[in-house]
Design an enzyme around this catalytic site. Structure first.
Site, short mmCIF file in Angstrom:
data_model
loop_
_atom_site.label_atom_id
_atom_site.label_comp_id
_atom_site.label_asym_id
_atom_site.label_seq_id
_atom_site.Cartn_x
_atom_site.Cartn_y
_atom_site.Cartn_z
N SER A 121 33.86 44.65 24.90
CA SER A 121 33.79 45.96 25.57
C SER A 121 33.90 47.06 24.52
CB SER A 121 34.96 46.11 26.54
OG SER A 121 35.04 47.44 27.01
N TYR A 175 44.05 45.54 27.97
CA TYR A 175 42.59 45.34 27.97
C TYR A 175 41.99 45.65 26.60
CZ TYR A 175 37.76 45.52 29.71
OH TYR A 175 36.42 45.30 29.92
N1 LIG Z 1 32.22 46.72 34.28
C1 LIG Z 1 32.34 47.31 33.09
O1 LIG Z 1 32.16 48.53 32.94
C2 LIG Z 1 32.65 46.49 31.87
C3 LIG Z 1 32.66 47.15 30.64
C4 LIG Z 1 32.95 46.43 29.51
C5 LIG Z 1 33.19 45.07 29.58
N2 LIG Z 1 33.16 44.45 30.78
C6 LIG Z 1 33.45 43.02 30.81
O2 LIG Z 1 32.43 42.34 31.50
C7 LIG Z 1 32.97 41.15 32.08
C8 LIG Z 1 32.60 41.08 33.56
O3 LIG Z 1 33.18 42.19 34.20
P1 LIG Z 1 32.63 42.79 35.57
O4 LIG Z 1 32.58 44.25 35.39
O5 LIG Z 1 31.44 42.07 36.03
O6 LIG Z 1 33.90 42.47 36.50
P2 LIG Z 1 34.04 41.85 37.95
O7 LIG Z 1 32.91 42.29 38.83
O8 LIG Z 1 35.43 42.12 38.36
O9 LIG Z 1 33.86 40.28 37.67
C9 LIG Z 1 34.79 39.56 36.93
C10 LIG Z 1 34.41 38.10 36.99
O10 LIG Z 1 35.34 37.37 36.18
C11 LIG Z 1 35.82 36.27 36.92
N3 LIG Z 1 37.18 35.94 36.53
C12 LIG Z 1 38.24 36.76 36.41
N4 LIG Z 1 39.35 36.06 36.07
C13 LIG Z 1 38.96 34.76 35.98
C14 LIG Z 1 39.64 33.56 35.66
N5 LIG Z 1 40.95 33.54 35.37
N6 LIG Z 1 38.92 32.42 35.65
C15 LIG Z 1 37.61 32.41 35.96
N7 LIG Z 1 36.91 33.52 36.25
C16 LIG Z 1 37.58 34.68 36.27
C17 LIG Z 1 35.74 36.69 38.39
O11 LIG Z 1 35.58 35.54 39.20
P3 LIG Z 1 36.69 34.92 40.17
O12 LIG Z 1 37.60 36.02 40.60
O13 LIG Z 1 35.86 34.34 41.28
O14 LIG Z 1 37.34 33.85 39.35
C18 LIG Z 1 34.47 37.51 38.39
O15 LIG Z 1 33.35 36.68 38.57
C19 LIG Z 1 34.48 41.22 31.83
O16 LIG Z 1 34.81 40.44 30.69
C20 LIG Z 1 34.72 42.67 31.55
O17 LIG Z 1 35.88 42.90 30.76
C21 LIG Z 1 32.90 45.12 31.94
#
Ligand SMILES: NC(=O)c1ccc[n+]([C@@H]2O[C@H](COP(=O)([O-])OP(=O)(O)OC[C@H]3O[C@@H](n4cnc5c(N)ncnc54)[C@H](OP(=O)(O)O)[C@@H]3O)[C@@H](O)[C@H]2O)c1
Length: 265
Positions: free
Chosen positions: A144, A157
């Site tokens: 990120s 984070y």
């Molecule tokens: N959205 C943003 O602006 C942004 C920016 C920078 C980086 N990111 C990164 O992108 C990635 C995806 O984020 P997102 O925005 O798509 O978030 P999201 O919609 O909340 O999705 C998070 C995903 O991670 C899974 N997860 C969480 N904890 C887990 C665990 N202990 N074991 C297995 N799966 C787990 C969840 O699945 P379950 O709950 O079903 O397990 C879900 O599928 C993350 O690493 C986040 O830090 C996001």
């Protein structure tokens, strides 16, 4: 579910929501087979049915990536059922605000580090040796922009994503000349459940689909490190060189990520 055919295979953690789901669809549309991983496998199954994915082109694995045994077992199951993936995307992550002056927030911080840092290493682990033996493969760590500098209220984070950046860089050096590429992707802001409660402006916000298209390009263009979108890449370069005093001043008055409230006992 029938075994997957000869299409390239992508293994994606965090495939039940947001970025992981959009990346899965992007790969599927490019003709790839999918290995989809999360804790909420029912959500993945419903989504796959809704998208009318061909049953022979995907499989679903349950894993809690914060538990190394669970993450490794899912990877092992994929190796046995679908073979060695061509691409592994360690995407699962959580974003919880913390206040480390409070004892209970140390537990929240540990959960963030276990999920976001250990989860990436544990998701790659079982695939490294078979990919090296084959002489090809790509391991993608989702970091990120928040891993570039610290943000108030977001210590867990930011620390976790800084660790992902450093971990992937170390692994890239270790796998140099093996034929296995390690790619670090740094999303800016993407509109997913993870960001929907953020109490601060989110410049250059992308939809998950827009992010997935750009990430697909980065992953297939042999980049080893990419900040997405490009506007955030410029911001990232500036963030890297700003003296601490100026960075601190820029953050005065910025809203904080809400603390993760532990479940009531
Ligand atoms: N959205 C943003 O602006 C942004 C920016 C920078 C980086 N990111 C990164 O992108 C990635 C995806 O984020 P997102 O925005 O798509 O978030 P999201 O919609 O909340 O999705 C998070 C995903 O991670 C899974 N997860 C969480 N904890 C887990 C665990 N202990 N074991 C297995 N799966 C787990 C969840 O699945 P379950 O709950 O079903 O397990 C879900 O599928 C993350 O690493 C986040 O830090 C996001």
């Amino acid at each position: 579910m029938p075994a997957t055919g000869s299409a390239p295979l992508v293994y994606i953690t965090g495939a039940s929501s947001g970025i992981g789901q959009a990346l899965a669809l992007r790969c599927y549309q490019a003709g790839w087979s999918l290995a989809l991983v999360a804790r909420r496998t029912q959500v993945i199954a419903q989504w796959a049915a809704q998208m009318q994915l061909e049953p022979g082109r995907y499989a679903i694995y349950e894993a809690d990536v914060a538990q190394p045994d669970s993450a490794c077992a899912a990877a092992q199951a994929c190796l046995e059922r679908q073979g060695v993936p061509d691409l592994v995307i360690a995407n699962a992550g959580i974003s919880w605000g913390v206040d480390t002056s409070r004892r209970e927030d140390l537990d929240a911080m540990r959960q963030v580090l276990d999920t976001n840092v250990m989860g990436v290493a544990a998701s790659f682990q079982a695939f490294i040796a078979p990919m090296v033996a084959r002489g090809s493969g790509r391991l993608v760590g989702i970091a990120s922009v928040a891993g570039i500098r610290g943000l108030p209220g977001h210590a867990a984070y930011c620390a976790s994503k800084a660790a992902v950046i450093a971990y992937c860089e170390s692994l890239r050096g270790e796998l140099r000349d093996s034929g296995v590429q390690v790619i670090t992707l740094l999303p800016g802001y993407v509109d997913t459940p993870l960001t929907q409660r953020n109490p601060y402006p989110m410049p250059f916000l992308l939809s998950p689909q827009q992010f997935a298209d750009k990430a697909w390009k980065a992953m297939t263009q042999n980049k080893c490190y990419a900040i997405i979108p490009w506007q955030m890449s410029i911001a990232g370069r500036v963030m890297n060189i700003l003296p601490g005093r100026i960075w601190d001043r820029l953050l005065v008055g910025r809203g904080r990520k809400p603390r993760h409230e532990p479940p009531a006992k």
